[in-house]
Design a protein around this motif. Structure first.
Motif, PDB file in Angstrom:
ATOM      1  N   ASP A 145       0.865  -1.268  -0.014  1.00 15.79           N
ATOM      2  CA  ASP A 145      -0.029  -0.214   0.039  1.00 15.79           C
ATOM      3  C   ASP A 145       0.755   1.224  -0.018  1.00 15.79           C
ATOM      4  OD1 ASP A 145      -2.121  -1.607   0.090  1.00 15.79           O
ATOM      5  OD2 ASP A 145      -2.854  -1.111   2.284  1.00 15.79           O
ATOM      6  N   GLY A 146       0.737   2.183  -0.890  1.00 19.82           N
ATOM      7  CA  GLY A 146       1.581   3.312  -0.916  1.00 19.82           C
ATOM      8  C   GLY A 146       1.353   4.285   0.249  1.00 19.82           C
ATOM      9  N   GLU A 147       0.306   4.014   1.099  1.00 23.34           N
ATOM     10  CA  GLU A 147       0.018   4.804   2.536  1.00 23.34           C
ATOM     11  C   GLU A 147       1.001   4.452   3.392  1.00 23.34           C
ATOM     12  OE1 GLU A 147      -3.357   5.060   0.148  1.00 23.34           O
ATOM     13  OE2 GLU A 147      -2.296   3.307   0.719  1.00 23.34           O
ATOM     14  N   SER A 148       2.010   3.244   3.167  1.00 23.26           N
ATOM     15  CA  SER A 148       3.003   2.919   4.094  1.00 23.26           C
ATOM     16  C   SER A 148       4.059   4.183   3.960  1.00 23.26           C
ATOM     17  CB  SER A 148       3.834   1.616   3.551  1.00 23.26           C
ATOM     18  OG  SER A 148       2.950   0.554   3.623  1.00 23.26           O
ATOM     19  N   TYR A 149       4.118   4.938   2.986  1.00 19.18           N
ATOM     20  CA  TYR A 149       5.190   5.988   2.991  1.00 19.18           C
ATOM     21  C   TYR A 149       4.716   7.235   3.296  1.00 19.18           C
ATOM     22  CZ  TYR A 149       7.062   2.416   0.100  1.00 19.18           C
ATOM     23  OH  TYR A 149       7.678   1.088  -0.610  1.00 19.18           O
ATOM     24  N   GLY A 150       4.415   7.255   4.608  1.00 21.35           N
ATOM     25  CA  GLY A 150       4.045   8.600   5.307  1.00 21.35           C
ATOM     26  C   GLY A 150       2.828   8.716   6.205  1.00 21.35           C
ATOM     27  N   HIS A 151       1.883   7.793   5.812  1.00 21.37           N
ATOM     28  CA  HIS A 151       0.608   7.644   6.615  1.00 21.37           C
ATOM     29  C   HIS A 151       0.961   6.560   7.587  1.00 21.37           C
ATOM     30  CE1 HIS A 151      -3.502   7.475   8.019  1.00 21.37           C
ATOM     31  NE2 HIS A 151      -3.677   6.275   7.584  1.00 21.37           N
ATOM     32  N   HIS A 152       1.009   5.420   7.340  1.00 23.95           N
ATOM     33  CA  HIS A 152       1.161   4.264   8.097  1.00 23.95           C
ATOM     34  C   HIS A 152       2.553   4.412   9.024  1.00 23.95           C
ATOM     35  CE1 HIS A 152      -1.644   1.672   5.194  1.00 23.95           C
ATOM     36  NE2 HIS A 152      -2.089   2.454   5.942  1.00 23.95           N
ATOM     37  N   HIS A 153       3.763   4.956   8.343  1.00 25.97           N
ATOM     38  CA  HIS A 153       4.740   5.045   8.822  1.00 25.97           C
ATOM     39  C   HIS A 153       5.336   6.494   8.714  1.00 25.97           C
ATOM     40  CE1 HIS A 153       5.650   0.590   9.351  1.00 25.97           C
ATOM     41  NE2 HIS A 153       5.057   0.453   8.138  1.00 25.97           N
ATOM     42  N   ARG A 154       5.422   7.177   9.898  1.00 25.46           N
ATOM     43  CA  ARG A 154       5.854   8.520   9.770  1.00 25.46           C
ATOM     44  C   ARG A 154       7.082   8.788   9.221  1.00 25.46           C
ATOM     45  NH1 ARG A 154       6.192  13.051  14.918  1.00 25.46           N
ATOM     46  NH2 ARG A 154       5.930  14.907  13.787  1.00 25.46           N
ATOM     47  N   PHE A 155       7.255  10.002   8.351  1.00 23.59           N
ATOM     48  CA  PHE A 155       8.240  10.271   7.449  1.00 23.59           C
ATOM     49  C   PHE A 155       8.744   9.050   6.515  1.00 23.59           C
ATOM     50  CE2 PHE A 155       9.179  12.737  11.217  1.00 23.59           C
ATOM     51  CZ  PHE A 155       8.750  13.913  10.885  1.00 23.59           C
ATOM     52  N   GLY A 156       7.823   7.990   6.278  1.00 24.71           N
ATOM     53  CA  GLY A 156       8.066   7.016   5.343  1.00 24.71           C
ATOM     54  C   GLY A 156       8.490   7.556   3.919  1.00 24.71           C
ATOM     55  N   ASP A 157       7.783   8.858   3.614  1.00 26.20           N
ATOM     56  CA  ASP A 157       8.385   9.306   2.107  1.00 26.20           C
ATOM     57  C   ASP A 157       9.480   9.486   2.242  1.00 26.20           C
ATOM     58  OD1 ASP A 157       8.140  12.825   2.692  1.00 26.20           O
ATOM     59  OD2 ASP A 157       7.328  11.518   4.149  1.00 26.20           O
ATOM     60  N   MET A 158      10.030  10.023   3.164  1.00 25.64           N
ATOM     61  CA  MET A 158      11.562  10.463   3.251  1.00 25.64           C
ATOM     62  C   MET A 158      12.370   9.271   3.351  1.00 25.64           C
ATOM     63  SD  MET A 158      11.271  13.739   6.147  1.00 25.64           S
ATOM     64  CE  MET A 158      13.276  14.044   5.957  1.00 25.64           C
ATOM     65  N   ALA A 159      11.949   8.048   3.764  1.00 28.11           N
ATOM     66  CA  ALA A 159      12.760   6.728   3.594  1.00 28.11           C
ATOM     67  C   ALA A 159      12.829   6.366   2.326  1.00 28.11           C
ATOM     68  CB  ALA A 159      12.486   5.956   4.660  1.00 28.11           C
ATOM     69  N   LEU A 160      11.671   6.562   1.746  1.00 28.03           N
ATOM     70  CA  LEU A 160      11.539   6.124   0.312  1.00 28.03           C
ATOM     71  C   LEU A 160      12.588   6.887  -0.405  1.00 28.03           C
ATOM     72  CD1 LEU A 160      10.267   4.701  -2.222  1.00 28.03           C
ATOM     73  CD2 LEU A 160       8.408   6.072  -1.835  1.00 28.03           C
ATOM     74  N   ALA A 161      12.451   8.252  -0.329  1.00 27.96           N
ATOM     75  CA  ALA A 161      13.012   9.405  -1.548  1.00 27.96           C
ATOM     76  C   ALA A 161      14.488   8.813  -1.236  1.00 27.96           C
ATOM     77  CB  ALA A 161      12.808  10.695  -0.891  1.00 27.96           C
ATOM     78  N   TYR A 162      15.216   8.926   0.108  1.00 24.53           N
ATOM     79  CA  TYR A 162      16.388   8.555   0.539  1.00 24.53           C
ATOM     80  C   TYR A 162      17.040   7.302  -0.219  1.00 24.53           C
ATOM     81  CZ  TYR A 162      21.167   8.265   2.702  1.00 24.53           C
ATOM     82  OH  TYR A 162      22.396   8.504   2.822  1.00 24.53           O
ATOM     83  N   ALA A 163      16.090   6.134  -0.092  1.00 26.35           N
ATOM     84  CA  ALA A 163      16.375   4.934  -0.768  1.00 26.35           C
ATOM     85  C   ALA A 163      16.511   5.027  -2.297  1.00 26.35           C
ATOM     86  CB  ALA A 163      15.554   3.732  -0.261  1.00 26.35           C
ATOM     87  N   LEU A 164      15.720   5.635  -3.007  1.00 28.48           N
ATOM     88  CA  LEU A 164      15.777   5.965  -4.205  1.00 28.48           C
ATOM     89  C   LEU A 164      16.887   6.713  -4.863  1.00 28.48           C
ATOM     90  CD1 LEU A 164      12.049   6.906  -4.775  1.00 28.48           C
ATOM     91  CD2 LEU A 164      12.916   4.481  -5.521  1.00 28.48           C
ATOM     92  N   HIS A 165      17.427   7.477  -3.998  1.00 30.56           N
ATOM     93  CA  HIS A 165      18.523   8.586  -4.247  1.00 30.56           C
ATOM     94  C   HIS A 165      19.811   7.507  -3.990  1.00 30.56           C
ATOM     95  CE1 HIS A 165      21.255  11.869  -3.907  1.00 30.56           C
ATOM     96  NE2 HIS A 165      21.937  11.415  -3.091  1.00 30.56           N
ATOM     97  N   ASN A 166      19.760   6.966  -2.973  1.00 33.83           N
ATOM     98  CA  ASN A 166      20.782   5.739  -2.603  1.00 33.83           C
ATOM     99  C   ASN A 166      20.989   5.068  -3.801  1.00 33.83           C
ATOM    100  OD1 ASN A 166      22.264   3.460  -1.800  1.00 33.83           O
ATOM    101  ND2 ASN A 166      22.353   4.702   0.102  1.00 33.83           N
ATOM    102  N   ILE A 167      20.134   4.455  -4.387  1.00 31.81           N
ATOM    103  CA  ILE A 167      20.121   3.374  -5.301  1.00 31.81           C
ATOM    104  C   ILE A 167      20.676   4.097  -6.714  1.00 31.81           C
ATOM    105  CG2 ILE A 167      18.981   1.846  -6.749  1.00 31.81           C
ATOM    106  CD1 ILE A 167      17.197   1.248  -4.180  1.00 31.81           C
TER     107      ILE A 167
END
Length: 350
Positions: free
Chosen positions: A262-284
C-alpha cells in the motif's frame, strides 16, 4: 548492469462522499483534519510529491517527486476527489508519470486499477469487464495514454480476469508470491513446485491463457514487502536501499528486485516514510549496484533468450494478499473454487 529495482505503491481510498450531498462530511476520527482523505493527503500523498532528502547533518540536499521514480497506481475514486480538492497534488502525480516516461525509455510509471476496488474473482463476467473498461477509460482521461499494466484489488485474480485484461490490451499485472503453484522451462518436462511461496520474484512470467492470448505476471518479493508495510524498514532509507540491493543472486542474468505495498505506508502508516523512500531511491540511483526501472521498461528490455518458461496457476487458488480485517485466503478460495477450471501456462522472464 543486470540488476534492477522497482518499488510499486498502490494508493487507494474508498469513496467517502455522502451520496445525497456528494461531499465528505466531517469525520471526527480524522482530527485535526476534516476527513480521512484530507489527513492521508497531508501525511502521504502530498509529501511524496515533494519529499526531502537529508544529508548526515540533516540538511536538505534535494527534494524529489517520489512518484516519478517508482511504479504506482491510484484508485480512480481517490483521484476524482484529489482533482477537485487538492489539485496541486493531483497535478504533481500526473506530472510524475510524464517525468517517468523520460527516465524509463518511454514507459510511464503509472498503471491502471480495476475501477471500484472489487475482488475480481467474486464478480460475474459482465462486472469484471465493467471494472476493467472503466479503469482503462479513467486512466486514459487522467494520464492521456493507455496503461501498460493494471493493479487488481488485493491481487485477487482468476483466469477469466486475466483473459479480460489481455483482451483489453493490458500487458502485465502484479501478484503475490504465494499465488503461483509450479514452474518449468519451456522444453523441459519436470515442474518445480513453488506453492510454498518460493517462486523466484526476480523474474517475470508470461502467462499463456486458454484463449491463446498472453499476459505477463510479476510476483513481488513477499518478505521485503511485509517489512515495509508492517515492519521497521522505513525507519532508515539507507537500510531500505540496502535490503533491496541485497536480494540479488550471483546469476549473470537480469534480475529485478521489486516489492509492492500500500502506498500509504510511505508517510501515513509510517511517519516520514516518504523520506525513507526518497533517500532509498536517491541511494540506489547514485550508486552502481542497480538501476531503477519500472515494470514496462523491464519487460521490454529483458532479453528473449534469458526467459524462463512456463508456470501454472493451481486450480481454485485465489490470488489475494492476507490483510487485517478482510476475509482469509481460505475463505476466498471457497468462493472462487470454480473460477480456475483450466491451468494457465506462463513463460518466465528473468
Amino acid at each position: 548492469m543486470n540488476h534492477y529495482v522497482c518499488i510499486h505503491a498502490h494508493f487507494y481510498q474508498p469513496p467517502r462522499e455522502n451520496p445525497w450531498l456528494e461531499e465528505i462530511e466531517l469525520e471526527d476520527s480524522a482530527y485535526p483534519y476534516h476527513d480521512w482523505n484530507e489527513r492521508i493527503t497531508a501525511e502521504c500523498y502530498a509529501p511524496n510529491a515533494a519529499s526531502r532528502i537529508l544529508d548526515n547533518e540533516r540538511r536538505i540536499i534535494d527534494i524529489e517527486n517520489n512518484y516519478s521514480k517508482i511504479s504506482f497506481n491510484f484508485g480512480p475514486t481517490l483521484l476524482s476527489w484529489m482533482e477537485k480538492k487538492t489539485p496541486e497534488v493531483y497535478q504533481a502525480i500526473i506530472e510524475a508519470d510524464r517525468l517517468s516516461r523520460k527516465q524509463f525509455s518511454g514507459h510511464g510509471s503509472a498503471i491502471a486499477q480495476a475501477y471500484n476496488h472489487i475482488i475480481m474473482p467474486l464478480a460475474n463476467s459482465r462486472d469484471k469487464r465493467t471494472q476493467v473498461i472503466w479503469g482503462l477509460e479513467d486512466f486514459n482521461y487522467r494520464f492521456g495514454r493507455d496503461p501498460e499494466g493494471m493493479w487488481l484489488s488485493e491481487t485477487a485474480v482468476d483466469l477469466e480476469t486475466l483473459e479480460i485484461l489481455s483482451e483489453h490490451g493490458i500487458l502485465f499485472t502484479i501478484l503475490a508470491p504465494h499465488q503461483a503453484r509450479r514452474v518449468r522451462k519451456i522444453g523441459e518436462k519436470d515442474w518445480k513446485d513453488v506453492s510454498d511461496g518460493t517462486i523466484n520474484p526476480k523474474r517475470c512470467y508470461q502467462c499463456m491463457l486458454p484463449s491463446g492470448r498472453t499476459i505477463t505476471l510479476f510476483f513481488y518479493d513477499g518478505p521485503v514487502s511485509r517489512e515495509v508495510a508492517f515492519g521497521d524498514l522505513l525507519k532508515s532509507g539507507e537500510n531500505f536501499a540496502g535490503r533491496l540491493l541485497g536480494l540479488y543472486s550471483k546469476s549473470e542474468e537480469p534480475q529485478l528486485a521489486h516489492i509492492a505495498t500500500d502506498g500509504e505506508s510511505y508517510g501515513h502508516h509510517h511517519r516520514f516514510g516518504d523520506m525513507a523512500l526518497a533517500y532509498a531511491l536517491h541511494n540506489i540511483e547514485s550508486g552502481t549496484l542497480a538501476r531503477l526501472t519500472n515494470y514496462g521498461e523491464y519487460f521490454e528490455n529483458t532479453p528473449l533468450h534469458t526467459r524462463w518458461r512456463s508456470l501454472k496457476i493451481p486450480h481454485g487458488v485465489v490470488l489475494m494478499e492476507l490483510r487485517g480485517g478482510g476475509p482469509t485466503a481460505d475463505a476466498i478460495q471457497v468462493h472462487t473454487q470454480d473460477g480456475l477450471k483450466n491451468g494457465a501456462h506462463l513463460y518466465e522472464r528473468p
